[in-house]
Design a protein around this motif. Structure first.
Motif, mmCIF file in Angstrom:
data_model
loop_
_atom_site.group_PDB
_atom_site.id
_atom_site.type_symbol
_atom_site.label_atom_id
_atom_site.label_comp_id
_atom_site.label_asym_id
_atom_site.label_seq_id
_atom_site.Cartn_x
_atom_site.Cartn_y
_atom_site.Cartn_z
ATOM 1 N N GLY A 239 10.988 25.207 13.278
ATOM 2 C CA GLY A 239 11.653 24.840 12.032
ATOM 3 C C GLY A 239 10.731 23.941 11.225
ATOM 4 N N PRO A 240 11.076 23.665 9.958
ATOM 5 C CA PRO A 240 10.219 22.841 9.106
ATOM 6 C C PRO A 240 10.231 21.379 9.519
ATOM 7 C CG PRO A 240 12.298 23.269 8.019
ATOM 8 C CD PRO A 240 12.289 24.120 9.261
ATOM 9 N N SER A 241 9.191 20.639 9.137
ATOM 10 C CA SER A 241 9.153 19.198 9.353
ATOM 11 C C SER A 241 10.332 18.559 8.625
ATOM 12 C CB SER A 241 7.843 18.615 8.814
ATOM 13 O OG SER A 241 7.913 17.200 8.774
ATOM 14 N N LEU A 242 10.930 17.557 9.263
ATOM 15 C CA LEU A 242 12.052 16.852 8.652
ATOM 16 C C LEU A 242 11.620 15.524 8.029
ATOM 17 C CD1 LEU A 242 14.872 17.538 11.274
ATOM 18 C CD2 LEU A 242 14.302 18.804 9.197
ATOM 19 N N TYR A 243 10.318 15.348 7.917
ATOM 20 C CA TYR A 243 9.815 14.144 7.252
ATOM 21 C C TYR A 243 10.239 14.170 5.781
ATOM 22 C CZ TYR A 243 6.626 10.615 5.432
ATOM 23 O OH TYR A 243 6.095 9.502 4.824
ATOM 24 N N GLY A 244 10.894 13.108 5.338
ATOM 25 C CA GLY A 244 11.293 13.021 3.945
ATOM 26 C C GLY A 244 12.394 13.986 3.544
ATOM 27 N N VAL A 245 13.152 14.500 4.515
ATOM 28 C CA VAL A 245 14.161 15.516 4.198
ATOM 29 C C VAL A 245 15.266 14.966 3.301
ATOM 30 C CG1 VAL A 245 15.498 15.058 6.304
ATOM 31 C CG2 VAL A 245 15.680 17.288 5.174
ATOM 32 N N ILE A 246 15.630 13.694 3.513
ATOM 33 C CA ILE A 246 16.710 13.120 2.712
ATOM 34 C C ILE A 246 16.230 12.905 1.276
ATOM 35 C CG2 ILE A 246 18.276 11.155 2.435
ATOM 36 C CD1 ILE A 246 18.151 10.824 5.487
ATOM 37 N N GLY A 247 16.915 13.555 0.347
ATOM 38 C CA GLY A 247 16.537 13.495 -1.058
ATOM 39 C C GLY A 247 15.692 14.670 -1.511
ATOM 40 N N SER A 248 15.315 15.551 -0.569
ATOM 41 C CA SER A 248 14.470 16.696 -0.912
ATOM 42 C C SER A 248 15.327 17.921 -1.250
ATOM 43 C CB SER A 248 13.538 17.033 0.250
ATOM 44 O OG SER A 248 14.258 17.561 1.352
ATOM 45 N N GLN A 249 14.684 18.934 -1.789
ATOM 46 C CA GLN A 249 15.350 20.192 -2.107
ATOM 47 C C GLN A 249 15.300 21.107 -0.879
ATOM 48 O OE1 GLN A 249 16.923 20.847 -4.916
ATOM 49 N NE2 GLN A 249 17.493 22.966 -4.483
ATOM 50 N N ALA A 250 16.376 21.821 -0.602
ATOM 51 C CA ALA A 250 16.392 22.763 0.517
ATOM 52 C C ALA A 250 15.338 23.838 0.320
ATOM 53 C CB ALA A 250 17.772 23.402 0.647
ATOM 54 N N GLY A 251 14.679 24.214 1.416
ATOM 55 C CA GLY A 251 13.694 25.294 1.363
ATOM 56 C C GLY A 251 12.405 24.935 0.671
ATOM 57 N N ALA A 252 12.045 23.638 0.675
ATOM 58 C CA ALA A 252 10.892 23.221 -0.123
ATOM 59 C C ALA A 252 9.724 22.659 0.685
ATOM 60 C CB ALA A 252 11.337 22.180 -1.151
ATOM 61 N N VAL A 253 9.793 22.670 2.004
ATOM 62 C CA VAL A 253 8.686 22.132 2.797
ATOM 63 C C VAL A 253 7.481 23.059 2.706
ATOM 64 C CG1 VAL A 253 7.892 21.540 5.115
ATOM 65 C CG2 VAL A 253 10.188 20.888 4.381
ATOM 66 N N GLU A 254 6.360 22.503 2.317
ATOM 67 C CA GLU A 254 5.143 23.297 2.107
ATOM 68 C C GLU A 254 4.643 23.901 3.413
ATOM 69 O OE1 GLU A 254 0.641 22.732 0.238
ATOM 70 O OE2 GLU A 254 2.104 21.096 0.170
ATOM 71 N N GLY A 255 4.286 25.164 3.356
ATOM 72 C CA GLY A 255 3.687 25.832 4.506
ATOM 73 C C GLY A 255 4.682 26.435 5.472
ATOM 74 N N PHE A 256 6.000 26.286 5.223
ATOM 75 C CA PHE A 256 6.992 26.870 6.127
ATOM 76 C C PHE A 256 7.655 28.076 5.472
ATOM 77 C CE2 PHE A 256 11.144 27.370 8.119
ATOM 78 C CZ PHE A 256 10.779 27.371 9.464
ATOM 79 N N LYS A 257 7.793 29.162 6.241
ATOM 80 C CA LYS A 257 8.400 30.383 5.730
ATOM 81 C C LYS A 257 9.895 30.368 6.016
ATOM 82 C CE LYS A 257 7.976 35.423 5.780
ATOM 83 N NZ LYS A 257 7.260 36.581 6.373
ATOM 84 N N TYR A 258 10.695 30.200 4.985
ATOM 85 C CA TYR A 258 12.147 30.107 5.121
ATOM 86 C C TYR A 258 12.807 31.478 5.063
ATOM 87 C CZ TYR A 258 11.787 25.066 4.233
ATOM 88 O OH TYR A 258 11.491 23.729 4.305
ATOM 89 N N SER A 259 14.049 31.515 5.557
ATOM 90 C CA SER A 259 14.880 32.698 5.350
ATOM 91 C C SER A 259 15.220 32.767 3.865
ATOM 92 C CB SER A 259 16.171 32.580 6.163
ATOM 93 O OG SER A 259 16.939 31.467 5.710
ATOM 94 N N LYS A 260 15.600 33.932 3.400
ATOM 95 C CA LYS A 260 15.977 34.085 1.992
ATOM 96 C C LYS A 260 17.158 33.183 1.650
ATOM 97 C CE LYS A 260 14.364 38.853 1.329
ATOM 98 N NZ LYS A 260 14.762 40.242 0.972
ATOM 99 N N ALA A 261 18.095 33.056 2.593
ATOM 100 C CA ALA A 261 19.282 32.238 2.347
ATOM 101 C C ALA A 261 18.904 30.783 2.083
ATOM 102 C CB ALA A 261 20.234 32.325 3.533
ATOM 103 N N MET A 262 17.980 30.265 2.898
ATOM 104 C CA MET A 262 17.584 28.868 2.730
ATOM 105 C C MET A 262 16.680 28.687 1.516
ATOM 106 S SD MET A 262 18.046 25.840 3.980
ATOM 107 C CE MET A 262 18.627 26.057 5.662
ATOM 108 N N ALA A 263 15.780 29.633 1.314
ATOM 109 C CA ALA A 263 14.850 29.526 0.182
ATOM 110 C C ALA A 263 15.573 29.571 -1.156
ATOM 111 C CB ALA A 263 13.810 30.641 0.253
ATOM 112 N N ASN A 264 16.689 30.285 -1.193
ATOM 113 C CA ASN A 264 17.434 30.430 -2.447
ATOM 114 C C ASN A 264 18.602 29.451 -2.572
ATOM 115 O OD1 ASN A 264 15.784 32.596 -3.199
ATOM 116 N ND2 ASN A 264 17.092 34.084 -2.160
ATOM 117 N N ALA A 265 18.773 28.593 -1.579
ATOM 118 C CA ALA A 265 19.897 27.650 -1.615
ATOM 119 C C ALA A 265 19.659 26.572 -2.668
ATOM 120 C CB ALA A 265 20.082 27.010 -0.242
ATOM 121 N N ASP A 266 20.613 26.398 -3.530
ATOM 122 C CA ASP A 266 20.527 25.362 -4.561
ATOM 123 C C ASP A 266 21.170 24.091 -4.017
ATOM 124 O OD1 ASP A 266 20.200 23.935 -6.857
ATOM 125 O OD2 ASP A 266 21.836 24.929 -7.938
#
Length: 313
Positions: A239-266
């Motif tokens: 799974g993606p790094s959780l560093y700085g996750v609080i306050g970040s946008q879902a599906g936005a960690v650089e270098g990680f390939k997300y599922s379509k559901a997570m990448a498109n989650a607003d």
């Protein structure tokens, strides 16, 4: 594997109960039986049994039950497969032993000892003789703690569950599951009749802000996550790094390939959205790939968020 878990359990209880010539009851909330697994040669996970119960009679007879249906692997389908395939839908494993109370009756409050114990495990209709070394501490007049003195490494062949593990491997489409696992056990026993004299635990005021949780306790909760996640910046795993996750946008960690559901989650990951997601990940963002079933206790989520916030500073 299973067989050995209970080997430890039995021993522990034996030790615990021996501290006083009276009857004792296992404190289910404070006792814990855990084991580790490694898959694909690199993915480590911590699993446990959520329900332990038992007693030690005045004459030293130990009876301990491990609820096999309470196995918790943090993935619902795997829990069900463990119950049906490995444990063959058997409700519980039973441990019995006859304790020599004389030595442990001498243990005073604040004192500790190490004891060798022998017991019998009844698992899936087979009686298995067990022995181990247990560390015992007398916490108070009415409470005793017993833990495995050393880490145990247990084999699936010894436990007679190789066939079940083979089936799990095929069903999960894994290229490997380690056949030797580490096991730890902690048992806390309360002297019957003593519980009522203990001071009631203070009732904590409701936590309004999740980040006000206990960082130290949250670090322990993170053990359920670290097989797939890291709190180090830029260190993606399954799974993606959780560093700085609080306050970040879902599906936005650089270098990680997300599922379509997570990448498109607003979704912006704040305390409220993370609480909902960590409670029921599949319900909050349907069709996301995370296999984790969710955290059951609100306090665990509050503490985890506090830890993630602290680890990102």
């Amino acid at each position: 594997m299973v067989k050995s878990f209970f080997r430890t359990s039995a021993m522990l209880l034996l030790l615990s109960g021996s501290a006083l010539a009276q009857s004792w009851t296992v404190d289910s909330d404070s006792s814990r039986l855990s084991y580790g697994t490694i898959k694909k040669n690199s993915v480590g996970e911590v699993n446990s049994f959520e329900k332990l119960s038992g007693t030690v009679s005045e004459d030293g007879k130990l009876q301990l039950a491990i609820d096999l249906g309470s196995v918790e692997t943090n993935i619902d389908i795997r829990n069900e497969r463990m119950r049906q395939i490995v444990f063959q839908s058997i409700g519980a494993a039973d441990l019995t032993a006859q304790l020599d109370m004389a030595e442990l009756n001498k243990l005073g409050v604040g004192e500790t000892t190490v004891v060798d114990l022998e017991a019998t495990l009844n698992l899936l209709g087979t009686e298995v003789p067990l022995e181990t070394e247990v560390f015992v501490a007398r916490i108070s007049e009415g409470k005793v703690l017993a833990t495995t003195n050393d880490m145990l490494f247990l084999g699936t062949e010894e436990a007679g569950v190789n066939a079940g593990v083979d089936q799990l491997k095929v069903l999960a489409k894994l290229n490997g599951i380690t056949r030797t696992v580490p096991v730890t056990l902690r048992l806390v026993l309360n002297a019957d009749g003593k519980q009522a004299t203990a001071a009631p635990a203070p009732v904590a005021a409701p936590v309004q802000v999740a980040l006000a949780g206990d960082v130290k306790a949250g670090k322990k909760v993170f053990k359920k996550c670290r097989a797939c996640h890291s709190v180090k910046e830029g260190q993606n795993k399954v799974g993606p790094s959780l560093y700085g996750v609080i306050g970040s946008q879902a599906g936005a960690v650089e270098g990680f390939k997300y599922s379509k559901a997570m990448a498109n989650a607003d979704v912006t990951w704040d305390a409220e959205s993370l609480t909902e997601f960590l409670t029921k990940p599949k319900k909050f963002i349907p069709k996301n790939r995370m296999a984790f079933a969710g955290l059951k206790k609100p306090a665990d989520i509050e503490n985890l968020l506090a830890y993630l916030d602290s680890a990102s500073k």
